[in-house]
Design a protein around this motif. Structure first.
Motif, PDB file in Angstrom:
ATOM      1  N   THR A 255       0.853  -1.179   0.000  1.00 48.60           N
ATOM      2  CA  THR A 255       0.000   0.000   0.000  1.00 48.60           C
ATOM      3  C   THR A 255       0.894   1.236   0.000  1.00 48.60           C
ATOM      4  O   THR A 255       1.791   1.355   0.831  1.00 48.60           O
ATOM      5  CB  THR A 255      -0.915   0.035   1.234  1.00 48.60           C
ATOM      6  OG1 THR A 255      -1.801  -1.090   1.190  1.00 48.60           O
ATOM      7  CG2 THR A 255      -1.750   1.312   1.257  1.00 48.60           C
ATOM      8  N   LYS A 331      -1.684   4.109  -8.943  1.00 50.54           N
ATOM      9  CA  LYS A 331      -1.581   2.646  -8.869  1.00 50.54           C
ATOM     10  C   LYS A 331      -1.108   2.077 -10.202  1.00 50.54           C
ATOM     11  O   LYS A 331      -0.264   1.170 -10.243  1.00 50.54           O
ATOM     12  CB  LYS A 331      -2.922   2.049  -8.484  1.00 50.54           C
ATOM     13  CG  LYS A 331      -2.957   0.523  -8.525  1.00 50.54           C
ATOM     14  CD  LYS A 331      -4.328  -0.023  -8.219  1.00 50.54           C
ATOM     15  CE  LYS A 331      -4.359  -1.544  -8.374  1.00 50.54           C
ATOM     16  NZ  LYS A 331      -5.685  -2.111  -8.033  1.00 50.54           N
ATOM     17  N   ASN A 345      -2.023  -1.061  -3.929  1.00 50.94           N
ATOM     18  CA  ASN A 345      -3.122  -0.110  -3.843  1.00 50.94           C
ATOM     19  C   ASN A 345      -2.584   1.198  -3.269  1.00 50.94           C
ATOM     20  O   ASN A 345      -1.506   1.229  -2.662  1.00 50.94           O
ATOM     21  CB  ASN A 345      -4.300  -0.656  -3.024  1.00 50.94           C
ATOM     22  CG  ASN A 345      -3.992  -0.720  -1.543  1.00 50.94           C
ATOM     23  OD1 ASN A 345      -3.017  -1.329  -1.132  1.00 50.94           O
ATOM     24  ND2 ASN A 345      -4.834  -0.109  -0.728  1.00 50.94           N
ATOM     25  N   SER A 359      -7.455   3.763  -4.320  1.00 47.21           N
ATOM     26  CA  SER A 359      -7.509   3.123  -5.634  1.00 47.21           C
ATOM     27  C   SER A 359      -8.330   1.844  -5.632  1.00 47.21           C
ATOM     28  O   SER A 359      -8.653   1.321  -6.695  1.00 47.21           O
ATOM     29  CB  SER A 359      -6.092   2.798  -6.105  1.00 47.21           C
ATOM     30  OG  SER A 359      -5.484   1.830  -5.255  1.00 47.21           O
ATOM     31  N   ASP A 360      -8.666   1.323  -4.441  1.00 51.77           N
ATOM     32  CA  ASP A 360      -9.345   0.025  -4.367  1.00 51.77           C
ATOM     33  C   ASP A 360     -10.842   0.159  -4.127  1.00 51.77           C
ATOM     34  O   ASP A 360     -11.508  -0.816  -3.789  1.00 51.77           O
ATOM     35  CB  ASP A 360      -8.711  -0.844  -3.273  1.00 51.77           C
ATOM     36  CG  ASP A 360      -8.754  -0.199  -1.899  1.00 51.77           C
ATOM     37  OD1 ASP A 360      -9.328   0.905  -1.774  1.00 51.77           O
ATOM     38  OD2 ASP A 360      -8.203  -0.794  -0.968  1.00 51.77           O
TER      39      ASP A 360
END
Length: 361
Positions: A255, A331, A345, A359-360
Motif C-alpha cells: 500500500t 496505482k 493499492n 484506488s481500491d
C-alpha cells in the motif's frame, strides 16, 4: 548570498571510511609506532583520502583513535559525529573480530546483510577494515588476530532520527558506506534503509507492506490495516527506490500512502516526489477533472490554481472523486514500475490524516 550549485556541493566521508581510518591509526600505534596523523586510507574505488585524528589514546593492551566525520554538504545525521576505533590483540588463530562500542547498534532481526547478534557494521566497512589489518599487520610482522571495537559518540541518540529501530538495529547507529564517499543530497543512506526495510520484512514473512510519504500518512495507513512497525517503509520522496527494489524482491501486497500533491506526482509518472525535483502539473489535473465531467469553469480554476490542495478542494465542493481517480492513476504507474510483481493499492490522506482517496474503491 548565492546558493551553491550541485557541482559546487562538497562531498564527504562515510562512517565506514572514518572507522577504517581510525582503525588504521589505532592499529599502527598498537604495534608500537606513533599514531599517524593525518592517516591515509584507500577507498573501494581507489581514492586515497587523508583524515585528521580527533583523539588518540594508548594503554597497555589497547590503542584508540577517533575521527570527526565530515559529511560535506550532505544533511547527514552523523555529520560531525566522533567515530571511535579501539583495537586489541586477539587470541591466537581468532582472526579479525568486530564489536559494537557505545553508540553502534546490534542486529536483532533477520534480513540484514549482517547476522543477528552481530555489530551493525556493514560488509563494505568490514572489508575495508580487514584490508587495513592485513596491511598493517604485514608491515609490522604481527599476526592479524585483532579485536576491533567501533563506537560513535552520541550514536544511540542520533539513531532515533534514523530507521534503525524498525530494521531491528538496537542500541545505536549502523556503520555504513559502499564507496566511502558521501555524495551531497544523493540520499543514498535513506534509499538503502528502504531496501533493508524490505529485506527485513521479507525475512520475517510479512505479506503486506505500507510505503508512506510522511509521518501523517504512515500513522493513518498503519491504523487502517493494523500493520506492525516492521511492515512500514518510510518512503519519503523515493517512490522509485521502493518500487524498483520490489520488482526484484517482491512481497504479496504493497500500500502506498501519501498526501494529494505527492501522489499526484506519482500518478504523473514521477519517481522522485521531492518538490525540488518534480512538480504538480495543473493542466494534467484539469484534464482529470474534465474526464470526471467538471464544468469548464472548474477546469479553468484548476489550471490557474496555486496548490494541489486547492484543486482537491475545488473537486470536493463539486462532489467529484478526483482523489480516487488520482489514486487509481498512481496505482497504474506504480504497478507498471514494479512489473506486476506486487499487488499495489494507493491511499491519499489530507494533512489531518483523513482518508480522501483510494484506488481500491
Amino acid at each position: 548570498m548565492k546558493e551553491k550549485t550541485a557541482k559546487e556541493l562538497r562531498y564527504g566521508w562515510t562512517t565506514g571510511a572514518c572507522a577504517t581510518a581510525a582503525t588504521k591509526a589505532a592499529l599502527t600505534a598498537l604495534f608500537g609506532a606513533e599514531f599517524p596523523d593525518p592517516v591515509t586510507i584507500t577507498l573501494p574505488r581507489g581514492q586515497t583520502p587523508a583524515f585528521a585524528l580527533a583523539t588518540e589514546e594508548k594503554g597497555t593492551d589497547f590503542a584508540r583513535a577517533s575521527i570527526i566525520k565530515d559529511a560535506g554538504d550532505d544533511p547527514d545525521v552523523t555529520h560531525l559525529a566522533r567515530v571511535i576505533s579501539t583495537v586489541r590483540r586477539g587470541a591466537k588463530g581468532s582472526g579479525i573480530r568486530f564489536h559494537a562500542g557505545v553508540g553502534v547498534g546490534m542486529v536483532t532481526k533477520e534480513g540484514l546483510p549482517i547476522s543477528v547478534g552481530e555489530a551493525a557494521i556493514n560488509p563494505v566497512p568490514r572489508k575495508m577494515m580487514t584490508e587495513v589489518v592485513t596491511e598493517i599487520a604485514g608491515k609490522f610482522g604481527e599476526p592479524d588476530d585483532i579485536e576491533i571495537e567501533i563506537g560513535i559518540e552520541n550514536g544511540e541518540e542520533l539513531a532515533r532520527h534514523t530507521m534503525n529501530g524498525r530494521l531491528g538495529i538496537v542500541g545505536g547507529l549502523s556503520v555504513l558506506g559502499t564507496t566511502g564517499i558521501v555524495v551531497p543530497y544523493s540520499c543514498a543512506s535513506w534509499i538503502a534503509s528502504i531496501h533493508r526495510g524490505i529485506d527485513v520484512a521479507r525475512a520475517n514473512n510479512l505479506t503486506h507492506l505500507a510505503a508512506s510519504t510522511g509521518s501523517t500518512s504512515e500513522k493513518a495507513v498503519a491504523a487502517i490495516y493494523d500493520l506492525p512497525e516492521t511492515a512500514l517503509l518510510d518512503m519519503g520522496d523515493f517512490a522509485g527506490g521502493v518500487l524498483k527494489y520490489l520488482k526484484k524482491h517482491p512481497v504479496p501486497q504493497l500500500t502506498i500512502a501519501g498526501g494529494f500533491a505527492k501522489i499526484t506526482k506519482l500518478a504523473q509518472g514521477h519517481m522522485d516526489l521531492h518538490s525540488g525535483r518534480s512538480s504538480v502539473d495543473f493542466n494534467w489535473l484539469a484534464d482529470q477533472l474534465g474526464a470526471l465531467g467538471a464544468e469548464k469553469k472548474l477546469v479553468e480554476m484548476t489550471i490557474g490554481a496555486n496548490t494541489a490542495m486547492q484543486v482537491l478542494q475545488i473537486a470536493g465542493e463539486a462532489e467529484l472523486p478526483l482523489a480516487d481517480l488520482v489514486a487509481c492513476k498512481a496505482k497504474e504507474v506504480a504497478s507498471d514500475i514494479a512489473s506486476g510483481a506486487v499487488t499495489i493499492n494507493v491511499l491519499i490522506f489530507d494533512r489531518s490524516g483523513h482518508l480522501v482517496g483510494r484506488s481500491d474503491g
